[in-house]
Structures are given as structure tokens and as C-alpha cells.
Scaffold this motif. Structure first.
Motif, mmCIF file in Angstrom:
data_model
loop_
_atom_site.group_PDB
_atom_site.id
_atom_site.type_symbol
_atom_site.label_atom_id
_atom_site.label_comp_id
_atom_site.label_asym_id
_atom_site.label_seq_id
_atom_site.Cartn_x
_atom_site.Cartn_y
_atom_site.Cartn_z
ATOM 1 N N CYS A 13 29.109 -24.685 -37.725
ATOM 2 C CA CYS A 13 28.264 -24.292 -36.598
ATOM 3 C C CYS A 13 28.706 -22.927 -36.075
ATOM 4 C CB CYS A 13 28.372 -25.349 -35.497
ATOM 5 S SG CYS A 13 27.562 -24.876 -33.947
ATOM 6 N N ILE A 14 27.744 -22.073 -35.783
ATOM 7 C CA ILE A 14 28.035 -20.722 -35.316
ATOM 8 C C ILE A 14 28.694 -20.725 -33.938
ATOM 9 C CG2 ILE A 14 25.742 -20.455 -34.272
ATOM 10 C CD1 ILE A 14 27.801 -17.683 -36.009
ATOM 11 N N SER A 15 28.572 -21.819 -33.179
ATOM 12 C CA SER A 15 29.110 -21.853 -31.817
ATOM 13 C C SER A 15 30.388 -22.662 -31.644
ATOM 14 C CB SER A 15 28.060 -22.393 -30.842
ATOM 15 O OG SER A 15 26.958 -21.516 -30.760
ATOM 16 N N CYS A 16 30.642 -23.619 -32.559
ATOM 17 C CA CYS A 16 31.809 -24.478 -32.313
ATOM 18 C C CYS A 16 32.637 -24.764 -33.573
ATOM 19 C CB CYS A 16 31.378 -25.798 -31.677
ATOM 20 S SG CYS A 16 30.441 -26.873 -32.768
ATOM 21 N N ASP A 17 32.245 -24.187 -34.695
ATOM 22 C CA ASP A 17 32.984 -24.348 -35.954
ATOM 23 C C ASP A 17 32.979 -25.784 -36.485
ATOM 24 O OD1 ASP A 17 33.635 -21.699 -36.269
ATOM 25 O OD2 ASP A 17 35.511 -21.866 -35.140
ATOM 26 N N SER A 18 32.174 -26.661 -35.912
ATOM 27 C CA SER A 18 32.125 -28.037 -36.417
ATOM 28 C C SER A 18 31.194 -28.109 -37.634
ATOM 29 C CB SER A 18 31.633 -28.991 -35.326
ATOM 30 O OG SER A 18 30.279 -28.715 -35.002
ATOM 31 N N SER A 19 31.360 -29.169 -38.408
ATOM 32 C CA SER A 19 30.517 -29.390 -39.585
ATOM 33 C C SER A 19 30.004 -30.831 -39.584
ATOM 34 C CB SER A 19 31.295 -29.103 -40.871
ATOM 35 O OG SER A 19 31.680 -27.750 -40.938
ATOM 36 N N ARG A 24 31.896 -15.951 -32.259
ATOM 37 C CA ARG A 24 31.874 -16.204 -33.711
ATOM 38 C C ARG A 24 30.876 -15.311 -34.436
ATOM 39 N NH1 ARG A 24 33.370 -20.321 -30.871
ATOM 40 N NH2 ARG A 24 34.949 -21.794 -31.605
ATOM 41 N N LEU A 25 29.833 -14.893 -33.720
ATOM 42 C CA LEU A 25 28.854 -13.996 -34.326
ATOM 43 C C LEU A 25 29.482 -12.643 -34.642
ATOM 44 C CD1 LEU A 25 25.885 -13.773 -35.176
ATOM 45 C CD2 LEU A 25 25.368 -12.889 -32.891
ATOM 46 N N VAL A 26 30.338 -12.133 -33.744
ATOM 47 C CA VAL A 26 31.035 -10.867 -34.001
ATOM 48 C C VAL A 26 31.906 -10.991 -35.249
ATOM 49 C CG1 VAL A 26 32.812 -9.299 -33.125
ATOM 50 C CG2 VAL A 26 31.013 -10.119 -31.586
ATOM 51 N N LEU A 27 32.567 -12.125 -35.382
ATOM 52 C CA LEU A 27 33.414 -12.338 -36.567
ATOM 53 C C LEU A 27 32.583 -12.450 -37.836
ATOM 54 C CD1 LEU A 27 35.916 -14.964 -35.085
ATOM 55 C CD2 LEU A 27 36.335 -12.519 -35.494
ATOM 56 N N ARG A 28 31.394 -12.992 -37.713
ATOM 57 C CA ARG A 28 30.577 -13.242 -38.900
ATOM 58 C C ARG A 28 29.803 -12.010 -39.365
ATOM 59 N NH1 ARG A 28 26.992 -18.674 -39.403
ATOM 60 N NH2 ARG A 28 29.108 -19.513 -39.059
ATOM 61 N N ILE A 29 29.183 -11.276 -38.448
ATOM 62 C CA ILE A 29 28.339 -10.146 -38.877
ATOM 63 C C ILE A 29 28.859 -8.799 -38.395
ATOM 64 C CG2 ILE A 29 26.297 -11.647 -38.938
ATOM 65 C CD1 ILE A 29 25.319 -10.272 -36.373
ATOM 66 N N GLY A 30 29.896 -8.780 -37.554
ATOM 67 C CA GLY A 30 30.475 -7.530 -37.093
ATOM 68 C C GLY A 30 29.943 -7.093 -35.735
ATOM 69 N N ALA A 31 30.788 -6.353 -35.004
ATOM 70 C CA ALA A 31 30.442 -5.920 -33.645
ATOM 71 C C ALA A 31 29.245 -4.972 -33.632
ATOM 72 C CB ALA A 31 31.654 -5.238 -32.998
#
Length: 213
Positions: free
Chosen positions: A107-113, A167-174
Motif C-alpha cells: 500500500c502506498i500509504s501504510c506499506d501493508s500487503s 512514500r510517494l516521494v520515495l517511490r517516484i521522487g521529490a
């Protein structure tokens, strides 16, 4: 005494029978009037009528007629759709692509699966917008703005925006996040543009499914 050759006043046409215009008939299947090409032709030139008239092809005829009816119904329904209907269908196509694209990610908001295996119906996954459609309709179909998100974060926590951004910054960049958060020109999609978006993302989803198979 020299004989005089007899000549016909009206010469015969090829085949020995003079051509004549055939009277119109009523098709035994669709009841439309038509000009027969042959004396014993009982149905018009429509394929469906020809199939339906042949006793040996009744099953095939019913299927062909049902297919024709389904296509006609589909065309009528398409004409009755509003712009909002087209927008919803396009969003469904984009969201399906996003869930398939991010199938290997948490999950993009909580890292759960969360798993769907123990569910009878539904899913524990949504396609959540970082900037909501209401706040920024210009980005409603932007794939950078949509990521696979668990139902809890998306629905129960209203998107869980703070954790989403981290998590969005980590995934697609600032830089990409800054683009999403920046101003965007107003966008009014035409119905044809919406249809094109829906078709494009359906193709992309099929390609992802083939690659995953």
C-alpha cells in the motif's frame, strides 16, 4: 425457286427466355419488401434472414440473430451514455491498470500487503489518488497521481494523505511529487478523448496481464 429466310420480329435473349423484371416479394423472415434475384428466392439478401430460413441452420440462426440484437442494444446504450458515464468507465480502466501495475508493491500509504484470498467478494485494494479528483480533476487520469492503496487507507482514512506523500516521494521522487502538487491548467475532456483514454488503458492492462502470465 429461291427460298426467303424467315426472321423473328423480336430476337431471343441468351438462355432462350426473354429477360423480365421480377415482382417484389416480402421476406419470409424480416417481412421487408425486396427484389428477388431468382424466381424462387424466399428471403431478402440479409445474411441473418438467409440463415434463419434454412431449417438445418436454426441453432446457428438463433445465435446470429442474438448477436445482431446484442450489437444493436450496445449501440443504443452507447448513444444514451452521458459524459459522466464515460468518465466513470475511463476511470475504472485507469484504476484497473494501476492495480495491475502495482501488484507487486505494498500500500502506498501504510506499506501493508493485505490479501484478497480469504475474501468471498470484493477486494482489499483500491487505486487511490494522491490529489483527489475533486481537488484536481486535471490529474484524474495521471498515472503518477494514482497508486495501489489498501481499502482501509483509501476509504476509512480518507486517503491517509500524509503517509501517502512520504512514500510517494520515495517511490517516484521529490521532483515528480512537486509536479503533482504544482498548478495545472484546467482540462475539459471531450467524450472522444475520454473514450480514447479508456481504450488505451485497457490495452495497457492486457499487456501487463500477458507479461505476468
Amino acid at each position: 425457286m429461291k427460298r426467303t429466310e424467315l426472321k423473328r420480329a423480336t430476337p431471343l435473349k441468351s438462355g432462350g427466355i426473354q429477360a423480365r423484371e421480377r415482382r417484389k416479394k416480402r421476406c419470409k423472415v424480416c417481412k421487408a419488401m425486396f427484389a428477388p434475384a431468382r424466381d424462387f428466392q424466399a428471403v431478402c439478401g440479409e445474411i441473418a434472414c438467409a440463415i434463419a430460413h434454412a431449417p438445418a441452420n436454426q441453432v446457428r440462426a438463433r445465435k446470429a440473430l442474438a448477436d445482431i440484437e446484442r450489437k444493436e442494444i450496445k449501440v443504443r446504450k452507447e448513444k444514451l451514455k452521458s459524459r459522466a458515464d464515460h468518465l466513470r468507465e475511463a476511470q475504472v480502466a485507469v484504476n484497473e491498470y494501476v492495480r495491475m501495475r502495482d501488484a507487486h508493491l505494498p500500500c502506498i500509504s501504510c506499506d501493508s500487503s493485505p490479501s484478497d484470498h480469504d475474501l468471498i467478494t470484493g477486494s482489499r485494494w483500491d487505486a487511490g489518488h494522491y490529489r483527489s479528483v475533486g481537488a484536481c480533476p486535471e490529474l484524474r487520469f495521471e498515472p503518477l497521481n494514482i497508486h495501489r492503496q489498501c481499502v482501509k487507507c483509501n476509504r476509512n482514512l480518507s486517503g491517509n494523505a500524509v503517509e501517502y506523500r512520504i512514500r510517494l516521494v520515495l517511490r517516484i521522487g521529490a521532483e515528480q511529487v512537486a509536479f503533482l502538487e504544482g498548478p495545472h491548467p484546467a482540462r475539459k475532456y471531450t467524450v472522444e478523448e475520454i473514450k480514447t483514454i479508456k481504450a488505451e488503458y485497457r490495452v495497457k492492462t492486457r499487456e501487463l496481464k500477458r507479461a505476468a502470465a
